[in-house]
Scaffold this motif. Structure first.
Motif, PDB file in Angstrom:
ATOM      1  N   PRO A 102      46.443 -43.550   7.723  1.00  0.00           N
ATOM      2  CA  PRO A 102      45.891 -43.208   6.276  1.00  0.00           C
ATOM      3  C   PRO A 102      46.858 -42.397   5.807  1.00  0.00           C
ATOM      4  O   PRO A 102      46.792 -41.052   6.054  1.00  0.00           O
ATOM      5  CB  PRO A 102      44.618 -42.679   6.616  1.00  0.00           C
ATOM      6  CG  PRO A 102      44.086 -42.933   7.988  1.00  0.00           C
ATOM      7  CD  PRO A 102      45.542 -43.200   8.671  1.00  0.00           C
ATOM      8  N   SER A 103      47.765 -42.464   4.899  1.00  0.00           N
ATOM      9  CA  SER A 103      48.881 -41.732   4.520  1.00  0.00           C
ATOM     10  C   SER A 103      48.633 -40.941   3.388  1.00  0.00           C
ATOM     11  O   SER A 103      49.287 -39.921   3.415  1.00  0.00           O
ATOM     12  CB  SER A 103      50.181 -42.539   4.281  1.00  0.00           C
ATOM     13  OG  SER A 103      50.195 -43.537   3.124  1.00  0.00           O
ATOM     14  N   LYS A 104      47.575 -41.231   2.671  1.00  0.00           N
ATOM     15  CA  LYS A 104      47.233 -40.305   1.473  1.00  0.00           C
ATOM     16  C   LYS A 104      45.630 -40.681   1.242  1.00  0.00           C
ATOM     17  O   LYS A 104      45.102 -41.553   0.948  1.00  0.00           O
ATOM     18  CB  LYS A 104      48.015 -40.972   0.154  1.00  0.00           C
ATOM     19  CG  LYS A 104      47.692 -39.732  -0.996  1.00  0.00           C
ATOM     20  CD  LYS A 104      48.582 -40.321  -2.288  1.00  0.00           C
ATOM     21  CE  LYS A 104      48.321 -41.667  -2.873  1.00  0.00           C
ATOM     22  NZ  LYS A 104      49.129 -41.765  -4.012  1.00  0.00           N
ATOM     23  N   ILE A 105      45.136 -39.193   1.280  1.00  0.00           N
ATOM     24  CA  ILE A 105      43.865 -39.095   1.345  1.00  0.00           C
ATOM     25  C   ILE A 105      43.121 -38.536   0.208  1.00  0.00           C
ATOM     26  O   ILE A 105      43.434 -37.077  -0.037  1.00  0.00           O
ATOM     27  CB  ILE A 105      43.144 -38.710   2.655  1.00  0.00           C
ATOM     28  CG1 ILE A 105      43.658 -39.516   3.661  1.00  0.00           C
ATOM     29  CG2 ILE A 105      41.512 -38.531   2.551  1.00  0.00           C
ATOM     30  CD1 ILE A 105      43.307 -39.126   5.081  1.00  0.00           C
ATOM     31  N   GLU A 106      42.524 -38.919  -0.742  1.00  0.00           N
ATOM     32  CA  GLU A 106      41.834 -38.307  -1.943  1.00  0.00           C
ATOM     33  C   GLU A 106      40.558 -38.025  -1.490  1.00  0.00           C
ATOM     34  O   GLU A 106      39.517 -38.635  -1.092  1.00  0.00           O
ATOM     35  CB  GLU A 106      42.064 -38.891  -3.147  1.00  0.00           C
ATOM     36  CG  GLU A 106      43.164 -39.179  -3.648  1.00  0.00           C
ATOM     37  CD  GLU A 106      43.297 -39.764  -5.244  1.00  0.00           C
ATOM     38  OE1 GLU A 106      42.100 -39.925  -5.738  1.00  0.00           O
ATOM     39  OE2 GLU A 106      44.387 -40.032  -5.803  1.00  0.00           O
ATOM     40  N   VAL A 107      39.831 -36.622  -1.767  1.00  0.00           N
ATOM     41  CA  VAL A 107      38.711 -36.295  -1.287  1.00  0.00           C
ATOM     42  C   VAL A 107      38.067 -35.508  -2.582  1.00  0.00           C
ATOM     43  O   VAL A 107      38.994 -34.496  -2.652  1.00  0.00           O
ATOM     44  CB  VAL A 107      38.449 -35.650   0.017  1.00  0.00           C
ATOM     45  CG1 VAL A 107      39.407 -34.256   0.177  1.00  0.00           C
ATOM     46  CG2 VAL A 107      36.960 -35.196   0.469  1.00  0.00           C
ATOM     47  N   ARG A 108      36.885 -35.602  -2.995  1.00  0.00           N
ATOM     48  CA  ARG A 108      36.426 -34.902  -3.940  1.00  0.00           C
ATOM     49  C   ARG A 108      34.809 -34.614  -3.787  1.00  0.00           C
ATOM     50  O   ARG A 108      34.336 -35.286  -2.964  1.00  0.00           O
ATOM     51  CB  ARG A 108      36.488 -35.654  -5.325  1.00  0.00           C
ATOM     52  CG  ARG A 108      35.989 -37.076  -5.164  1.00  0.00           C
ATOM     53  CD  ARG A 108      36.184 -37.877  -6.443  1.00  0.00           C
ATOM     54  NE  ARG A 108      37.469 -37.806  -7.173  1.00  0.00           N
ATOM     55  CZ  ARG A 108      38.603 -38.386  -6.978  1.00  0.00           C
ATOM     56  NH1 ARG A 108      38.636 -39.346  -5.825  1.00  0.00           N
ATOM     57  NH2 ARG A 108      39.834 -38.175  -7.551  1.00  0.00           N
ATOM     58  N   PRO A 109      34.125 -33.705  -4.499  1.00  0.00           N
ATOM     59  CA  PRO A 109      32.645 -33.563  -4.234  1.00  0.00           C
ATOM     60  C   PRO A 109      32.071 -34.778  -4.575  1.00  0.00           C
ATOM     61  O   PRO A 109      32.372 -35.592  -5.545  1.00  0.00           O
ATOM     62  CB  PRO A 109      32.298 -32.351  -5.136  1.00  0.00           C
ATOM     63  CG  PRO A 109      33.794 -31.415  -5.226  1.00  0.00           C
ATOM     64  CD  PRO A 109      34.727 -32.772  -5.638  1.00  0.00           C
ATOM     65  N   SER A 110      30.840 -35.118  -3.731  1.00  0.00           N
ATOM     66  CA  SER A 110      30.243 -36.299  -4.014  1.00  0.00           C
ATOM     67  C   SER A 110      29.552 -36.430  -5.357  1.00  0.00           C
ATOM     68  O   SER A 110      29.538 -37.323  -5.991  1.00  0.00           O
ATOM     69  CB  SER A 110      29.023 -36.399  -3.144  1.00  0.00           C
ATOM     70  OG  SER A 110      29.515 -36.636  -1.814  1.00  0.00           O
ATOM     71  N   ARG A 111      29.069 -35.106  -6.114  1.00  0.00           N
ATOM     72  CA  ARG A 111      28.603 -35.177  -7.240  1.00  0.00           C
ATOM     73  C   ARG A 111      29.257 -33.836  -7.818  1.00  0.00           C
ATOM     74  O   ARG A 111      29.272 -32.603  -7.319  1.00  0.00           O
ATOM     75  CB  ARG A 111      27.234 -34.921  -7.270  1.00  0.00           C
ATOM     76  CG  ARG A 111      26.488 -36.122  -6.564  1.00  0.00           C
ATOM     77  CD  ARG A 111      24.762 -36.040  -6.604  1.00  0.00           C
ATOM     78  NE  ARG A 111      24.368 -36.109  -8.237  1.00  0.00           N
ATOM     79  CZ  ARG A 111      22.971 -35.983  -8.286  1.00  0.00           C
ATOM     80  NH1 ARG A 111      22.163 -36.080  -7.301  1.00  0.00           N
ATOM     81  NH2 ARG A 111      22.774 -36.146  -9.691  1.00  0.00           N
ATOM     82  N   PRO A 112      29.292 -33.899  -9.160  1.00  0.00           N
ATOM     83  CA  PRO A 112      29.939 -32.582 -10.011  1.00  0.00           C
ATOM     84  C   PRO A 112      28.916 -31.475  -9.931  1.00  0.00           C
ATOM     85  O   PRO A 112      27.800 -31.789  -9.672  1.00  0.00           O
ATOM     86  CB  PRO A 112      30.240 -33.201 -11.403  1.00  0.00           C
ATOM     87  CG  PRO A 112      29.368 -34.346 -11.646  1.00  0.00           C
ATOM     88  CD  PRO A 112      29.332 -34.798 -10.114  1.00  0.00           C
ATOM     89  N   ASP A 113      29.413 -30.343 -10.458  1.00  0.00           N
ATOM     90  CA  ASP A 113      28.689 -29.197 -10.496  1.00  0.00           C
ATOM     91  C   ASP A 113      27.505 -29.459 -11.697  1.00  0.00           C
ATOM     92  O   ASP A 113      27.936 -29.873 -12.646  1.00  0.00           O
ATOM     93  CB  ASP A 113      29.615 -27.909 -10.937  1.00  0.00           C
ATOM     94  CG  ASP A 113      28.883 -26.793 -11.019  1.00  0.00           C
ATOM     95  OD1 ASP A 113      27.505 -26.805 -10.398  1.00  0.00           O
ATOM     96  OD2 ASP A 113      29.088 -25.568 -11.617  1.00  0.00           O
ATOM     97  N   LYS A 114      26.355 -29.073 -11.438  1.00  0.00           N
ATOM     98  CA  LYS A 114      25.314 -29.218 -12.354  1.00  0.00           C
ATOM     99  C   LYS A 114      25.283 -27.814 -13.232  1.00  0.00           C
ATOM    100  O   LYS A 114      24.727 -26.992 -12.787  1.00  0.00           O
ATOM    101  CB  LYS A 114      23.919 -29.476 -11.590  1.00  0.00           C
ATOM    102  CG  LYS A 114      23.795 -30.653 -10.863  1.00  0.00           C
ATOM    103  CD  LYS A 114      22.501 -30.914 -10.255  1.00  0.00           C
ATOM    104  CE  LYS A 114      22.353 -32.326  -9.602  1.00  0.00           C
ATOM    105  NZ  LYS A 114      21.283 -32.670  -8.860  1.00  0.00           N
ATOM    106  N   LYS A 115      25.509 -27.973 -14.334  1.00  0.00           N
ATOM    107  CA  LYS A 115      25.610 -26.824 -15.374  1.00  0.00           C
ATOM    108  C   LYS A 115      24.652 -26.885 -16.455  1.00  0.00           C
ATOM    109  O   LYS A 115      24.234 -28.011 -16.810  1.00  0.00           O
ATOM    110  CB  LYS A 115      27.026 -26.819 -15.815  1.00  0.00           C
ATOM    111  CG  LYS A 115      28.136 -26.470 -14.965  1.00  0.00           C
ATOM    112  CD  LYS A 115      29.519 -26.270 -15.722  1.00  0.00           C
ATOM    113  CE  LYS A 115      30.834 -26.157 -14.600  1.00  0.00           C
ATOM    114  NZ  LYS A 115      31.875 -25.752 -15.355  1.00  0.00           N
TER     115      LYS A 115
END
Length: 237
Positions: free
Chosen positions: A224-237
């Motif tokens: 896996p040469s390039k892995i994007e990872v982000r929060p499952s859900r955005p901040d609840k403001k």
């Protein structure tokens, strides 16, 4: 599942944040881990908190200085005789409109985030050829997504992604694996943030540690040469 006991790793910027989270996860997997940074007090505090005895090594090194990184690798090889995994994590960020971004802050980001990754690889590549090891950079979603006040930071992270992907093509003939991990919002001290319960929605440093551990457990035929990872859900403001 690969037995990682005794595998030797080097993590730059390992005294806090993502680097610390990766170090903890790899130590928990039975690996021997060297962490580096520019602040002796922070390194000593991190080493105490990690509490891994003979399996942890703290090294003073500024990644903007190639000789520093060469000396760090030499100390790892002297202590443990090999180097299997390198995580180029050290990074800084300064955010301002391009007409206000100072030359000093521009160069600090370029020298740390981009040239630093080059220095870390340059210093470690011969050891990784011997071990058929793994080189991992910690980039950012800012390496594919540009945003206002991010010209300097974007430039470095776009550069890290490109650098890592090209290095992957250069080094796989030596059976060295090369990957970049591109996190979104992570609960760290980055950009003067103070981690607190309000950051619970963000990726946690240990989550990136788990990703590194998973890469090391990947079947040798797969990269896996390039892995994007982000929060499952955005901040609840």
């Amino acid at each position: 599942m690969r037995d990682l006991t005794g595998v030797v790793a080097y993590i730059t910027g390992g005294s806090k944040g993502i680097g610390f989270g990766v170090a903890k996860k790899l130590l928990d997997s039975g690996m021997k881990v060297a962490i580096s940074g520019r602040n002796k007090t922070s390194l000593e505090a991190a080493t105490k908190q990690l509490g891994a005895g003979p399996n942890i090594l703290a090294l003073l090194s500024d990644v903007t200085n190639l000789e520093n990184e060469q000396n760090a690798i030499a100390q790892i090889l002297e202590k443990w005789g090999k180097l299997d995994v390198v995580v180029a994590n050290a990074g800084v960020g300064h955010f301002a409109p391009i007409d206000e971004l100072s030359e000093t802050n521009w160069h600090q980001m370029i020298d740390t985030n981009l040239t630093g990754a080059f220095h870390t690889l340059k210093a470690s590549v011969e050891a990784l050829k011997i071990s058929k090891g793994y080189f991992i950079t910690i980039a950012s979603l800012a390496g594919t997504n540009f945003f206002p006040m991010g010209a300097g930071y974007n430039a470095t992270k776009f550069g890290v992604v490109g650098f890592t992907q090209a290095a992957m093509l250069d080094l796989r003939k030596y059976d060295i694996k090369v990957s970049t991990i591109m996190p979104g919002s992570v609960a760290t001290h980055f950009n003067n943030n103070e981690p607190s319960p309000k950051d619970a929605w963000k990726i946690q440093p240990e989550d990136i540690g788990q990703l590194v551990n998973d890469l090391l457990n990947m079947h040798p035929r797969t990269l896996p040469s390039k892995i994007e990872v982000r929060p499952s859900r955005p901040d609840k403001k």
